[in-house]
Design a protein around this motif. Structure first.
Motif, mmCIF file in Angstrom:
data_model
loop_
_atom_site.group_PDB
_atom_site.id
_atom_site.type_symbol
_atom_site.label_atom_id
_atom_site.label_comp_id
_atom_site.label_asym_id
_atom_site.label_seq_id
_atom_site.Cartn_x
_atom_site.Cartn_y
_atom_site.Cartn_z
ATOM 1 N N THR A 1 18.593 -3.553 -0.935
ATOM 2 C CA THR A 1 19.380 -4.396 -0.419
ATOM 3 C C THR A 1 20.001 -5.457 -0.691
ATOM 4 O O THR A 1 19.229 -6.278 -0.685
ATOM 5 C CB THR A 1 18.865 -4.293 0.942
ATOM 6 N N PRO A 2 21.014 -5.682 -1.059
ATOM 7 C CA PRO A 2 21.706 -6.876 -0.955
ATOM 8 C C PRO A 2 21.356 -8.286 0.026
ATOM 9 O O PRO A 2 21.139 -8.062 0.910
ATOM 10 C CB PRO A 2 23.280 -6.844 -1.549
ATOM 11 N N ASP A 3 20.538 -9.392 -0.615
ATOM 12 C CA ASP A 3 20.853 -10.249 0.217
ATOM 13 C C ASP A 3 21.937 -10.930 0.750
ATOM 14 O O ASP A 3 22.665 -12.325 -0.832
ATOM 15 C CB ASP A 3 19.731 -11.176 -0.501
ATOM 16 N N THR A 4 21.985 -11.140 1.948
ATOM 17 C CA THR A 4 23.313 -11.784 2.566
ATOM 18 C C THR A 4 23.080 -12.582 3.336
ATOM 19 O O THR A 4 23.839 -12.838 4.762
ATOM 20 C CB THR A 4 24.299 -10.958 3.750
ATOM 21 N N SER A 5 21.761 -12.863 3.323
ATOM 22 C CA SER A 5 20.973 -14.193 4.551
ATOM 23 C C SER A 5 21.525 -15.221 3.986
ATOM 24 O O SER A 5 22.310 -16.441 5.468
ATOM 25 C CB SER A 5 19.370 -14.716 4.502
ATOM 26 N N THR A 6 22.439 -15.674 2.886
ATOM 27 C CA THR A 6 23.111 -17.197 3.089
ATOM 28 C C THR A 6 24.538 -17.591 3.477
ATOM 29 O O THR A 6 25.306 -18.074 3.986
ATOM 30 C CB THR A 6 23.842 -17.795 1.100
ATOM 31 N N TYR A 7 25.052 -15.743 3.361
ATOM 32 C CA TYR A 7 26.274 -15.338 4.406
ATOM 33 C C TYR A 7 26.203 -15.729 5.793
ATOM 34 O O TYR A 7 27.113 -16.136 6.702
ATOM 35 C CB TYR A 7 27.518 -13.926 3.798
ATOM 36 N N MET A 8 24.374 -15.628 6.229
ATOM 37 C CA MET A 8 25.091 -14.934 7.614
ATOM 38 C C MET A 8 24.829 -15.968 8.048
ATOM 39 O O MET A 8 25.064 -16.917 8.945
ATOM 40 C CB MET A 8 22.751 -14.943 7.717
#
Length: 55
Positions: free
Chosen positions: A4-11
């Motif tokens: 799963t791609p890491d999208t924590s920076t977008y959050m």
């Protein structure tokens, strides 16, 4: 199986934008309330300065 791609920076960026927007809105409301209080004081002082014959 793919990771799963890491999208924590977008959050985090989304939360930052949301909080900054809310902060600007709250500051805007505070400044508006100060201006309204000043306008009320000005109107009350203008009303008090009217000559009694005009009341």
């Amino acid at each position: 199986m793919e990771n799963t791609p890491d999208t924590s920076t977008y959050m985090i960026a989304g939360f930052a934008v949301s909080f900054i927007t809310m902060g600007i809105y709250i500051v805007s409301l505070y400044i508006r309330s100060l201006n309204l209080k000043r306008d009320i004081e000005t109107l009350e002082s203008m009303q008090d300065e009217k000559p009694k014959s005009q009341k």
